[in-house]
Design an enzyme around this catalytic site. Structure first.
Site, PDB file in Angstrom:
ATOM      1  N   ASP A  89     -52.144 -26.069 -65.526  1.00  0.00           N
ATOM      2  CA  ASP A  89     -52.112 -24.758 -64.869  1.00  0.00           C
ATOM      3  C   ASP A  89     -51.544 -23.671 -65.783  1.00  0.00           C
ATOM      4  OD1 ASP A  89     -52.882 -26.220 -62.729  1.00  0.00           O
ATOM      5  OD2 ASP A  89     -51.243 -25.613 -61.405  1.00  0.00           O
ATOM      6  N   HIS A 116     -48.644 -27.990 -67.293  1.00  0.00           N
ATOM      7  CA  HIS A 116     -48.859 -26.558 -67.554  1.00  0.00           C
ATOM      8  C   HIS A 116     -49.182 -26.366 -69.024  1.00  0.00           C
ATOM      9  CE1 HIS A 116     -46.633 -26.738 -63.808  1.00  0.00           C
ATOM     10  NE2 HIS A 116     -47.250 -25.614 -63.491  1.00  0.00           N
TER      11      HIS A 116
HETATM   12 ZN    ZN Z   1     -48.984 -21.942 -61.584  1.00  0.00          ZN
END
Ligand code: ZN
Length: 583
Positions: free
Chosen positions: A392, A535
């Site tokens: 993400d 991430h």
């Molecule tokens: Zn996020």
């Protein structure tokens, strides 16, 4: 001849002397001007400003700063009194306070409000006492910090002074006798004022160092401004304008539409009320404020069908404490005939009922299949364990690139949930992500979708889809909501994408440490069919991924994209459903 020659040279000499003398005079004048006359003329006499005077502001002109710094809203008032030297000192004091509060409160999860208000009094001996009242409130209107500080200035000296400049050493003892147990007092005309105590300066004249006979009377008869804290929600009985200060001569910030619920902070006795709104603080005319009751509902002339997206109670009034007259279930439809603040008025068995706004949507949540073309990979065996790693918050042009290099090196795939605004910034990285894996959207701005209105939600989704389309030429089919938040309303608005969450959180955003990230994933044991959250913007994540990939391959896992795993595991991706795994 000779003599006249000498005379002539003497004449020239004399002339030179004269020029030299004139030059010298010029230099002296310049020096005098620069070092004596100029500094004096700079210290010209000042006239006190008397622009915003009241009973609590005996001198000065109001300066106002209203602004927002991330999570912090500032509403600052401080005076300029007309004396440059003192005004500079006041500016410094205020600036230091602003810096401090910005450091402490501008990076918070919730909103904070900072107020700085002042009083200023003039006392005998031409002493100005400036009282600064600091307050920090949070969004719930709960007081978190309150501070009062007093600064003294000598108008004669044009400088700040302290208590020791006003009173001699023995005053410390006298203070105890008088019941003054701090330096929080101020001098107003001929009195020392401490709390609700007043002491004549004359009574303590033996302790006073300043010349109190040399005094100017700055008193005036302007009525005082008093505000009463309300801390309650009101609405407005018509469209009303909001000002940046409590006067109709001030700037209009915005218009509040009739029926909007606003939080009223306080009523001021000049006919204005201070209110909170999304960008800060404003002032409206108090007579336009009305209590929230069913009498001030904004009536919709067109009746709209709305879909119940989460179970909810129907209330008799727009108030969660009012009588419950019924229940609505997911999938029911209602007819909206008005709204007020956070409430929607509906027809309920022939009478008006009220339900909370977030419980209905003008869109019906549909479960439509989301088709994604998955190209079968020779090397994938659907009967063997597989795991989908998702990234993400990217892309960027450092860590994301490193992650892509790892994918390429081991010929494995992952899914990237990218932010629209970063996709536009790093389109080449996104294209490489699509080539080596799969790209979904993580929205445009990374807002908490659960907190948005229907209009804002639609806007954010449009931005996300448009950014994706601009970079990859097609619309996204997968969405990872920021924070994994997708309530009923959000689901009803996502009409063309499958919502993908996760069931393994690497906590990489928290640890920022390769070993800890790998250890965290280890804790989950069997990863078959699971979706791992990582991430793509943290260097430690890229490092951890470099070790994770060969490790997972050794353990016999196949690293696939979300759409691959759904296909191999015979799931139909669809709208209106949140997927956490593909077992
Ligand atoms: Zn996020």
């Amino acid at each position: 001849m000779v003599e006249s020659n000498i005379d002539y040279s003497k004449e020239i000499l004399r002339q030179n002397e004269r020029i030299l003398f004139l030059l010298l005079v010029l230099i002296i004048i310049t020096v005098l001007f620069l070092f004596v006359i100029l500094p004096r003329s700079e210290k010209k006499d000042f006239t006190l400003f008397m622009d915003d005077i009241s009973e609590t502001r005996e001198i000065g002109k109001l300066n106002k700063i209203v602004r927002r710094v991330d999570s912090l809203f500032l509403d600052i008032e401080y005076p300029s009194i007309g004396c440059d030297e003192i005004d500079r000192k006041i500016n410094n004091i205020v600036q230091n306070k602003i810096d401090l509060v910005e450091n402490n409160y501008s990076k918070k999860e919730n909103n904070y409000y900072y107020f700085l208000k002042y009083e200023i009094y003039v006392g005998d001996g031409n002493i100005a006492s400036l009282i600064l009242n600091d307050r920090v409130d949070n969004i719930d209107l709960k007081n978190v910090e309150n501070k009062k500080e007093i600064y003294y200035f000598s108008l004669d000296k044009r400088d700040s002074i302290n208590v020791n400049d006003i009173f001699n050493e023995e005053f410390e003892e006298k203070k105890k006798e008088l019941g003054i147990n701090s330096d929080s007092f101020y001098i107003k005309k001929d009195k020392i004022i401490y709390g609700d105590k007043e002491i004549e300066l004359n009574e303590v004249k033996d302790y006073v160092k300043i010349d109190v006979s040399n005094s100017k009377d700055y008193a005036n008869d302007t009525p005082s401004k008093v505000s009463t804290v309300v801390n309650k929600e009101y609405t407005v009985n018509q469209d009303v304008v909001m000002y940046d200060s409590d006067s109709i001569n001030r700037n209009i910030i915005k218009t509040i539409t009739r029926g909007t619920i606003i939080k009223v902070h306080s009523n001021i006795n000049n006919g204005f009320s201070m209110v909170f709104y999304e960008d800060g603080i404003g002032y409206v005319v108090t007579s336009n404020l009305v209590e929230v009751t069913k009498d001030n509902v904004v009536i919709n002339t067109d009746r709209v069908t709305m879909y119940v997206i989460e179970n909810t109670s129907v209330r008799l009034y727009p108030d969660k404490k009012s009588d419950k007259i019924g229940d609505l279930k997911y999938g029911d439809t209602v007819t909206k005939n008005g709204e007020i603040g956070d409430w929607i008025r509906i027809d309920y068995n022939g009478i008006d009922g009220y339900i909370k706004k977030g419980s209905v949507s003008s869109k019906k949540t549909e479960k439509n299949p989301v088709e994604i073309d998955v190209i079968r990979r020779e090397e994938i065996d659907s009967s063997k364990p597989m795991v989908a790693i998702t990234f993400d918050d990217g892309p960027n042009n450092t860590s994301t690139v490193k992650i892509l290099d790892t994918l390429e090196k081991y010929n494995v795939k992952a899914t990237f949930f990218d932010l629209g605004k970063l996709m536009l910034k790093y389109p080449d990285v996104v294209k490489r992500e699509a080539k080596l894996g799969e790209v979904g959207t993580h929205t445009y701005n990374h807002l908490n979708l659960n907190q948005l209105s229907e209009e804002q939600l639609q806007e954010e989704l449009n931005l996300s889809i448009n950014a994706y389309k601009q970079v990859l030429g097609v619309e996204p089919k997968l969405l990872r909501p920021p924070y994994g938040n997708a309530n009923g309303l959000v689901k009803s608005y996502i009409t063309s994408m499958a919502i993908i969450n996760w069931n393994v959180d690497s906590l990489d955003w928290k640890y920022r440490n390769k070993e800890l990230i790998l250890k965290e994933i280890d804790k989950y044991g069997d990863l078959n069919g699971k979706i791992i959250l990582m991430h793509s913007i943290h260097p430690a994540t890229a490092e951890a991924f470099e070790e994770l990939v060969p490790k997972l391959l050794d353990m016999g896992y196949q690293l696939v994209t979300i759409s691959e795993m759904a296909k191999y595991r015979n799931y139909t991706l669809e709208t209106g459903t949140v997927f956490y795994q593909f077992k």
